[in-house]
Write a protein that holds these residues in place. Structure first.
Motif, PDB file in Angstrom:
ATOM      1  N   THR A 124       3.980 -19.821  12.886  1.00 11.55           N
ATOM      2  CA  THR A 124       4.379 -18.440  12.644  1.00 11.55           C
ATOM      3  C   THR A 124       4.925 -18.352  11.228  1.00 11.55           C
ATOM      4  OG1 THR A 124       4.911 -18.009  14.961  1.00 11.55           O
ATOM      5  CG2 THR A 124       5.943 -16.577  13.321  1.00 11.55           C
ATOM      6  N   TYR A 141       3.870 -13.163  11.287  1.00  7.21           N
ATOM      7  CA  TYR A 141       2.466 -13.308  11.656  1.00  7.21           C
ATOM      8  C   TYR A 141       2.282 -14.599  12.441  1.00  7.21           C
ATOM      9  CZ  TYR A 141       1.426  -9.712   8.160  1.00  7.21           C
ATOM     10  OH  TYR A 141       1.372  -8.536   7.443  1.00  7.21           O
ATOM     11  N   VAL A 157      -3.955 -15.291   9.026  1.00 10.50           N
ATOM     12  CA  VAL A 157      -2.819 -14.798   9.795  1.00 10.50           C
ATOM     13  C   VAL A 157      -3.347 -14.070  11.024  1.00 10.50           C
ATOM     14  CG1 VAL A 157      -1.240 -14.592   7.847  1.00 10.50           C
ATOM     15  CG2 VAL A 157      -2.680 -12.641   8.457  1.00 10.50           C
ATOM     16  N   LYS A 159      -1.606 -12.122  14.844  1.00 10.67           N
ATOM     17  CA  LYS A 159      -0.875 -10.945  15.309  1.00 10.67           C
ATOM     18  C   LYS A 159       0.400 -10.708  14.508  1.00 10.67           C
ATOM     19  CE  LYS A 159       1.011  -8.916  19.548  1.00 10.67           C
ATOM     20  NZ  LYS A 159       1.257  -9.128  21.008  1.00 10.67           N
ATOM     21  N   TYR A 160       0.625  -9.439  14.148  1.00 13.40           N
ATOM     22  CA  TYR A 160       1.792  -9.040  13.350  1.00 13.40           C
ATOM     23  C   TYR A 160       2.894  -8.454  14.237  1.00 13.40           C
ATOM     24  CZ  TYR A 160       4.678  -5.579  10.916  1.00 13.40           C
ATOM     25  OH  TYR A 160       5.734  -4.818  10.493  1.00 13.40           O
ATOM     26  N   ASP A 166       2.404  -4.094   8.199  1.00 10.46           N
ATOM     27  CA  ASP A 166       1.390  -5.148   8.067  1.00 10.46           C
ATOM     28  C   ASP A 166       0.635  -4.992   6.750  1.00 10.46           C
ATOM     29  OD1 ASP A 166      -0.537  -7.061   8.365  1.00 10.46           O
ATOM     30  OD2 ASP A 166      -1.399  -6.245  10.213  1.00 10.46           O
ATOM     31  N   ARG A 169      -2.823  -7.193   6.051  1.00  8.32           N
ATOM     32  CA  ARG A 169      -4.094  -6.782   6.643  1.00  8.32           C
ATOM     33  C   ARG A 169      -4.424  -5.316   6.382  1.00  8.32           C
ATOM     34  NH1 ARG A 169      -3.845  -9.401  12.584  1.00  8.32           N
ATOM     35  NH2 ARG A 169      -2.126  -7.924  12.695  1.00  8.32           N
ATOM     36  N   ASN A 178      -6.498 -10.892   4.538  1.00 11.02           N
ATOM     37  CA  ASN A 178      -6.675 -12.032   5.423  1.00 11.02           C
ATOM     38  C   ASN A 178      -8.032 -12.693   5.168  1.00 11.02           C
ATOM     39  OD1 ASN A 178      -5.868 -13.771   7.435  1.00 11.02           O
ATOM     40  ND2 ASN A 178      -6.438 -12.413   9.123  1.00 11.02           N
TER      41      ASN A 178
END
Length: 269
Positions: A124, A141, A157, A159-160, A166, A169, A178
């Motif tokens: 993470t 992330y 990366v 899931k935020y 964010d 992305r 990304n």
């Protein structure tokens, strides 16, 4: 004290000297853990500071700054709090690292790669931001990793979560950074060939954004540009930018910190 024969005395002194030297070497080179997360797990009372780590399959241990928090030990790989350390560096310095671990620094892409290539763990990344008025925000992330130098340390990366937005992305400008390689002024790996922004033609993002970063078509996240003090932090193309947090115009934040924490795959959700 009993008198020892000359030969025995010499041998005893020699052995004691070797033992002392071995102990000193062990204290100097023996790693404390594979990363800051493991150090914190093994020593829950460990405080934030510089530690020696040795990731799996890495021949030589190296020093990192560990941020010890209630949610675990985090390995810091970027910190900025002022303008004393310039981040306008060439590829080689972003690869190997620069600055003072206890102060502003970049750990080095090779070291970040050596940590995140460990497939037994997932990682993470947390980004902490401070503005010039005392406000803070963060972005986390999951599934963070960077590729090898052959991939230009390509960013990944997942899931935020957070309250900074964010930016990586493209939540603000629709430009996803990304899966792009890292770029510096002397090594261009961005997605501009060229990019058109209104009446501006951009061929190399690092030239205008500054420093080094995972640029795609430039993008809304870039934390290694020029540091700007309060009163001089608005409107600059080069700065410490996270546009999903401050969106009225380009805003260069006061301070940043980027760090990673490992999670065993069996406990990663």
């Amino acid at each position: 004290m009993r008198h020892l024969p000359g030969c025995c005395g010499i041998i005893l002194v020699f052995l004691l000297g070797c033992a002392g030297q071995l102990k000193e070497e062990q204290q100097t080179i023996t790693p404390r853990g594979t990363d800051c997360t493991q150090i914190k797990a093994l020593s829950p009372q460990a405080r934030s500071g510089v530690y020696l780590i040795q990731p799996p399959r890495v021949k030589r241990p190296f020093k990192v700054y560990c941020e010890m928090r209630a949610d675990g030990g985090w390995t810091v790989f970027q910190k900025r709090s002022g303008g004393l350390v310039s981040f306008n560096k060439p590829w080689a310095e972003y690869k190997n690292g620069f600055g003072n671990l206890k102060e502003d620094h970049w750990l080095g892409l090779n070291k970040v790669y050596s940590l995140t290539k460990d497939r037994a763990k997932k990682w993470t990344m947390r980004i902490d931001l401070w503005d010039h008025h005392g406000s803070t925000a963060f972005a986390e992330y999951k599934n963070f990793r960077v590729g090898s130098e052959k991939t230009a340390y390509r960013l990944n990366v997942g899931k935020y979560r957070g309250n900074a937005g964010d930016a990586i992305r493209g939540a603000h400008e629709g430009i996803d950074q990304n899966h792009h390689g890292f770029s510096t002024a002397d090594r261009d790996n961005d997605g501009c060939s060229p990019c058109i922004f209104g009446d501006i033609v951009e061929s190399e993002c690092a030239a205008s954004e500054g420093g080094g970063w995972w640029y795609s078509r430039c993008g809304s996240a870039s934390l290694n540009g020029d540091w700007h003090p309060a009163g001089n932090h608005m409107g600059w193309a080069s700065g410490l930018h996270w546009h999903t947090w401050k969106t009225s115009e380009p805003y260069s934040v006061k301070a940043t910190r980027m760090m990673i924490k490992s999670v065993e795959k069996s406990t990663f959700f």
